[in-house]
Design a protein around this motif. Structure first.
Motif, PDB file in Angstrom:
ATOM      1  N   PHE A 150      49.227  41.383  53.537  1.00  0.00           N
ATOM      2  CA  PHE A 150      47.517  41.514  53.609  1.00  0.00           C
ATOM      3  C   PHE A 150      46.756  40.946  52.230  1.00  0.00           C
ATOM      4  O   PHE A 150      46.073  39.888  52.142  1.00  0.00           O
ATOM      5  N   MET A 151      47.540  41.454  51.098  1.00  0.00           N
ATOM      6  CA  MET A 151      46.879  41.006  49.633  1.00  0.00           C
ATOM      7  C   MET A 151      47.187  39.569  49.301  1.00  0.00           C
ATOM      8  O   MET A 151      46.691  39.066  48.691  1.00  0.00           O
ATOM      9  N   GLY A 182      47.741  37.148  51.382  1.00  0.00           N
ATOM     10  CA  GLY A 182      46.686  36.162  52.211  1.00  0.00           C
ATOM     11  C   GLY A 182      45.558  36.143  51.478  1.00  0.00           C
ATOM     12  O   GLY A 182      45.061  35.104  51.421  1.00  0.00           O
ATOM     13  N   LEU A 183      44.867  37.193  51.128  1.00  0.00           N
ATOM     14  CA  LEU A 183      43.749  37.204  50.334  1.00  0.00           C
ATOM     15  C   LEU A 183      43.659  36.597  49.036  1.00  0.00           C
ATOM     16  O   LEU A 183      43.002  35.583  48.887  1.00  0.00           O
ATOM     17  N   TYR A 186      45.709  34.264  48.063  1.00  0.00           N
ATOM     18  CA  TYR A 186      46.050  32.953  48.671  1.00  0.00           C
ATOM     19  C   TYR A 186      44.691  32.260  48.863  1.00  0.00           C
ATOM     20  O   TYR A 186      44.473  31.166  48.193  1.00  0.00           O
ATOM     21  N   ALA A 187      43.887  32.982  49.623  1.00  0.00           N
ATOM     22  CA  ALA A 187      42.556  32.220  50.186  1.00  0.00           C
ATOM     23  C   ALA A 187      41.581  32.357  48.716  1.00  0.00           C
ATOM     24  O   ALA A 187      40.855  31.251  48.632  1.00  0.00           O
ATOM     25  N   VAL A 212      45.034  48.677  54.788  1.00  0.00           N
ATOM     26  CA  VAL A 212      45.398  47.585  55.099  1.00  0.00           C
ATOM     27  C   VAL A 212      45.770  47.419  56.599  1.00  0.00           C
ATOM     28  O   VAL A 212      45.951  46.329  57.155  1.00  0.00           O
ATOM     29  N   THR A 241      40.725  26.297  54.552  1.00  0.00           N
ATOM     30  CA  THR A 241      40.914  27.685  54.207  1.00  0.00           C
ATOM     31  C   THR A 241      39.911  28.561  55.161  1.00  0.00           C
ATOM     32  O   THR A 241      40.090  29.687  55.753  1.00  0.00           O
ATOM     33  N   PHE A 251      41.556  29.130  58.410  1.00  0.00           N
ATOM     34  CA  PHE A 251      42.512  30.146  58.060  1.00  0.00           C
ATOM     35  C   PHE A 251      42.061  31.655  57.867  1.00  0.00           C
ATOM     36  O   PHE A 251      42.394  32.225  58.939  1.00  0.00           O
ATOM     37  N   LEU A 252      40.622  31.518  57.352  1.00  0.00           N
ATOM     38  CA  LEU A 252      40.174  32.978  57.435  1.00  0.00           C
ATOM     39  C   LEU A 252      39.423  33.247  58.806  1.00  0.00           C
ATOM     40  O   LEU A 252      39.371  34.548  58.960  1.00  0.00           O
TER      41      LEU A 252
END
Lengths: 53, 273, 410
Positions: free
Chosen positions: A17-18, A20-21, A23-24, C128, C183, C186-187
């Protein structure tokens, strides 16, 4: 959100999760930094003066 | 021996409520409200936005006289375990404001952490979770009678039955001072259990074979805590919420009312017993 | 009066007419702001939500605008990543609509929580495993991406663009837009999906619950897919509406046709998946929990089987078929009908996945509970609509949104 908050666990879910965050956010951050720096350089070299796009 | 030691460490507090004994007097509701500083409104007629950690439902078998029958069903929080602590509400809370305690089996609510998104309420099929739509206000003189052991909740957050967790903490503190780590059965009892004049509620550690709840429910931990007693059932067993509140009744229609069945479904066959 | 700000070569209505429009919608906006302040100051007791309706009109509006705003990410993906170059003529508007939709969603969420000052807990104390956490993170990040996509458009205003720094910044941002668009896609995949997951993971609610793959219920994929399919329909709907109101042709037919065709195919494939999902849910998932399909649609005054037919057939299959046929796409009335129906269809789907989930009893001795929103809820839901109209009015007037406008109206 950060490893120092007590609910944080170093498990796969948090890493995915983190990961991916981060990375974005990294891509967005690098992209914008590049744009602004290049704009500063371009402007200092006198590009874009009085032009219409 | 090792297994037994582990067994003692991980408690699983739960209830068995004998519906054949419950008279629907509501003493459990009153005791719960007083014990846990549950706020109330000036006008309590709208039950859709009033807080009742323990709520008594009235069930009927839908038949006319002389077969007509009713049953009162007290409904606290079920403290669902789900699959390995994956309770319906705990898993959805975005801010980790509710937690499944693997040592006691109690689902907690952290009032100062909850920001009032109400996702947990949507997740709970038992409607055991309540939102504080208003600021909690007590009449001036009655503030003296609030329990000092339970913090009142603020507007805009979710609350629910805690199995009187503060009583567990007090009992553990006492035991610790006396050099013990294990509680006796009667040392930790919820207020609703003690208030019930009919003695319909039994509370204790479902994992402890010496406790009455274990003997009544005979929970099968290998199969999600399913009751081994043929007269015992849990609400909405088929959803897999794995609740820790068991109900007991000798009447089949009451046991059937605990879950949903298709019209052509053979209840007896599907009820595992 | 403001002609120096209006893009060169295009005609706009008089400033007076524009100002009257702004004042009218500004009034509606202020009404919404008043309701919003009431809610923030007095709390959620100003709404008609209750302990059965923890989620209500606002969450539906949230899911709705995010689905409709899906046109931004999907058109961006098609234009910048897949390389459908013609879509450059509509992408600006798709971005603007997306920006409005997502900023509205964030505003509604800020009103919807019981303790707004603790909203940051969702990030700070993130669980999460919760779908809502994923929604919050991806939504915020994607809103940042949309802002980045909208900024160059603002910088291209005739006067702002005269400043060399802004001119260069707009140019440079355009140069790397493909990275931002990728991006964003993706999001979007994750937050559109996790919005579907919000309902799909509720295993205590047989009406909402769906099986799935790994941690994702099928609704995760259905929501992403439907946003990709129906989002562009909303872009087309608003574009057509803008054309009608302004009395100008703004986008060439081949661009509309391409987006409508892609939307039609996406919608068609989505509907096949949705029908399979509904069939499996009705014949396997629900009966395993003691429910017949009809139990979900009976014994209440509103939620009948009509809602399922309206969503899948009337507002699903019919618009998809229109969009899939060249004749349908080329007939402006049919096309407008199709995109309007599609927008209603996706809004119905989101309504059902929020409100009907709450309305339906699960315990055998519980009852259906109906809900009518309070005026404060309605006003705060209309607030973003008024805000959106105002932002569209300002952007349309002062920014070069439609590259083909000058050519089409010369």
């Amino acid at each position: 959100m950060f490893p120092f908050s007590f609910e944080w666990i170093w498990d796969l879910s948090h890493m995915i999760f983190m990961g991916g965050l981060v990375y974005a956010l990294t891509i967005i951050g690098i992209g914008m930094t590049y744009c602004i720096l290049k704009t500063v350089v371009d402007t200092m070299h006198g590009k874009g003066g009085g032009q219409q796009h | 021996m090792k297994e037994e030691g582990k067994h003692k460490k991980a408690k699983k507090y739960g209830m068995v409520i004998n519906l054949d004994e419950c008279t629907g007097c509501g003493a459990c509701m009153v005791a719960c409200m007083a014990e846990n500083n549950v706020p109330f409104k000036e006008d309590e007629s709208n039950k859709l936005d009033s807080i009742t950690w323990m709520r008594v439902y009235k069930l009927t078998n839908g038949k006319s006289y002389p077969e007509a029958d009713i049953c009162y069903l007290p409904r606290p929080c079920m403290h669902c375990e789900g699959h390995n602590g994956h309770s319906p509400c705990v898993s959805v809370c975005p801010a980790t404001a509710t937690d499944y305690n693997h040592d006691t089996g109690i689902v907690s609510q952290i009032y100062t952490r909850c920001f009032g998104c109400r996702y947990c309420m949507g997740a709970c099929p038992y409607h055991a979770r309540y939102f504080n739509w208003w600021d909690p206000v007590w009449p001036e003189e009655s503030t003296k009678y609030l329990s000092p052991n339970v913090s009142p909740r603020m507007r805009g957050i979710v609350e629910k039955c805690s199995f009187c967790f503060h009583r567990y903490q007090l009992a553990m503190d006492k035991a610790y001072l006396e050099g013990r780590t294990v509680l006796e059965e009667n040392e930790y009892q919820t207020s609703c259990t003690q208030a019930c004049p009919a003695g319909a509620i039994t509370f204790g550690d479902l994992n402890n074979p010496d406790h009455k709840v274990h003997q009544l429910a005979k929970p099968d931990n290998k199969h999600g805590g399913r009751p081994g007693n043929t007269n015992v059932f849990r609400l909405l067993e088929r959803l897999g919420t794995n609740p820790k509140v068991y109900y007991m009744s000798s009447r089949e229609w009451v046991r059937r009312a605990g879950d949903n069945y298709l019209d052509d479904e053979d209840f007896a066959k599907n009820h595992r017993h | 009066m403001d002609s120096a700000l209006i893009p060169e070569g295009v005609k706009r209505c008089s400033f007076g007419k524009f100002a009257i429009g702004i004042i009218i919608f500004g009034g509606v906006l202020l009404w919404g702001v008043y309701a919003m302040l009431l809610i923030w100051l007095k709390g959620l007791n100003q709404t008609n939500m209750n302990d059965y309706y923890g989620f209500a009109l606002w969450i539906w509006a949230d899911l709705g605008v995010i689905a409709l705003g899906g046109g931004a990410f999907f058109t961006g993906l098609l234009r910048y990543v897949i390389g459908k170059d013609e879509l450059k003529n509509i992408i600006n508007y798709a971005v603007l609509i997306g920006f409005i939709c997502y900023s509205s969603a964030l505003l509604i969420l800020a009103i919807d929580v019981g303790q707004p000052l603790r909203s940051w807990f969702i990030f700070w104390h993130a669980n999460v495993h919760s779908m809502l956490t994923e929604v919050a993170f991806c939504l915020s990040c994607y809103f940042a991406v949309l802002t980045i996509e909208y900024i160059p458009l603002i910088l291209e205003n005739r006067q702002i663009n005269k400043v060399p720094f802004f001119h260069n910044l707009a140019h440079n941002m355009h140069e790397v837009m493909a990275i931002f668009a990728a991006t964003g896609a993706f999001l979007s995949f994750f937050h559109q999906g996790s919005l579907g997951g919000v309902a799909g993971v509720l295993y205590g609610r047989p009406f909402a619950f769906r099986e799935g793959i790994f941690i994702w219920p099928w609704t995760f994929f259905l929501f992403t897919w439907s946003a990709a399919a129906y989002g562009p329909c909303f872009t087309l709907f608003i574009t057509r509406l803008t054309e009608k109101i302004s009395g100008k042709k703004l986008v060439k037919q081949n661009v509309i046709d391409l987006l409508a065709k892609i939307s039609g195919w996406t919608m068609g494939t989505y509907l096949i998946a949705k029908i399979i999902d509904t069939w499996y849910w009705a014949s396997v998932s629900a009966p395993a929990r003691g429910f017949n399909l009809i139990d979900f649609y009976s014994n209440n005054p509103f939620y009948g089987i009509w809602i399922l037919i309206a969503e899948i057939v009337v507002c699903g299959i019919i618009p998809a078929l229109i969009l899939l046929t060249p004749k349908g796409r080329n007939n402006s009335t049919l096309l407008f009908t199709a995109v309007s129906l599609a927008c209603i269809g996706v809004l119905l789907n989101r309504w059902v996945m929020v409100l009907q989930v709450m309305a339906m009893p699960v315990m055998t001795f519980d009852n259906w509970v109906m809900y009518i929103p309070s005026w404060q809820e309605v006003a705060t839901t209309i607030l973003p609509v008024a805000y959106g109209i105002i932002l569209v009015m300002i952007s349309f007037r002062y920014l070069p949104i439609f590259p083909q406008e000058r050519e089409l109206n010369s």
